[in-house]
Design a protein around this motif. Sequence first.
Motif, PDB file in Angstrom:
ATOM      1  N   UNK A   1      -2.590 -21.330  25.318  1.00  7.66           N
ATOM      2  CA  UNK A   1      -3.228 -21.845  24.473  1.00  7.66           C
ATOM      3  C   UNK A   1      -3.759 -20.523  23.508  1.00  7.66           C
ATOM      4  N   UNK A   2      -4.606 -19.799  23.596  1.00  9.54           N
ATOM      5  CA  UNK A   2      -4.523 -19.279  23.049  1.00  9.54           C
ATOM      6  C   UNK A   2      -4.097 -18.753  21.929  1.00  9.54           C
ATOM      7  N   UNK A   3      -2.316 -18.457  22.408  1.00  4.31           N
ATOM      8  CA  UNK A   3      -1.701 -18.114  20.740  1.00  4.31           C
ATOM      9  C   UNK A   3      -1.395 -19.520  19.920  1.00  4.31           C
ATOM     10  N   UNK A   4      -1.225 -20.535  21.034  1.00  5.20           N
ATOM     11  CA  UNK A   4      -0.598 -21.790  19.925  1.00  5.20           C
ATOM     12  C   UNK A   4      -2.565 -21.883  18.814  1.00  5.20           C
ATOM     13  N   UNK A   5      -3.537 -22.156  19.150  1.00  6.41           N
ATOM     14  CA  UNK A   5      -4.124 -22.702  18.496  1.00  6.41           C
ATOM     15  C   UNK A   5      -5.386 -21.847  18.913  1.00  6.41           C
ATOM     16  N   UNK A   6      -5.927 -21.032  19.970  1.00  8.02           N
ATOM     17  CA  UNK A   6      -7.452 -20.738  20.441  1.00  8.02           C
ATOM     18  C   UNK A   6      -7.572 -19.309  19.736  1.00  8.02           C
ATOM     19  N   UNK A   7      -6.759 -18.515  19.357  1.00  7.27           N
ATOM     20  CA  UNK A   7      -7.156 -17.315  18.460  1.00  7.27           C
ATOM     21  C   UNK A   7      -7.834 -17.760  17.243  1.00  7.27           C
TER      22      UNK A   7
END
Length: 326
Positions: free
Chosen positions: A295-301
């Motif tokens: 999720x971090x790599x897809x949209x969270x960051x």
Amino acid sequence: MKIAFVGKGGSGKTTLSSLFIRHLVAAGAPVVAVDADINQHLGVALGLEETEAAALPAMGDRLPLIKDYLRGTNPRIASTETMIKTTPPGAGSRLLRVREANPLYEACARTVELDGGAVRLMVTGPFTDADLGVACYHSKTGAVELFLNHLVDGRDEYVVVDMTAGSDSFASGMFTRFDMTFLVAEPTRKGVSVYRQYKEYARDFGVVLRVVGNKVQGQDDLDFLRAQVGEDLLVTVGHSDWVRAMEKGRPPRFHLLEDANRRALRMLRVAADATYELRDWDRYTRQMVHFHLKNAGTWGNERTGADLAAQVDPGFVLGEGVTAPA
């Protein structure tokens, strides 16, 4: 034990989860019930009036408070603004217990009196007109995911979650948070379609999945379910005058539930309890981290402007022996 009830809309998952909750409470077990479906029906199924259920505090509306409490003194989480729904706990995070009193329960849970006991009930909260066009309902269920990520439950303690209809829980990884997933299926092609989705998605994650056949009226219905789901079929439930009275707002005393349905509920508990011996906290923690990084790599960051991979504490494993700051 963390237990999910899933199924397509109208399958009866909320009714079955409410009956299972009543069964556990009647046996004296401590229970936290969570309505993770934005179509909020669990409170009413547990005997609340519509107005009472609508007045329950929504976890989705208290997300800043939930994040602030769970963050604790974890130095890897720079601020609550950088916490997302998959943020895992680490050293310094506050953990949750089924039986305790804490500010999160005080803000988000209400005690519902049942026949012979009481349950602590929490709700995601409905999708409102104010959310239309500006919010995704996963922002509501994210509060439930954070709750489950920081929960340490033990034997003979129960967290029962009435999940979003269909297979939407696969959008995050919340489907891996449970010891047992009961999939409620009607004896129709549509009724077993969600089962096939769950079975396929959950195959590589060690999810324990059993099917509860609902609205089964005869041998032909039973044969159909057995042909479609095989050994995953645990038990079936048929017509219930007790449930019909409950749906009219006039539930009889729980001990008057039909014997066949009482036996079915006992089978659900036996099956759920048996998964305690299968618990693998290392795998559970690895899965939390896996979905957080995804999720971090897809949209969270991008959403937070932070490197959320840095929130992962490589030396931390959630488990019953872990202590947390007060």
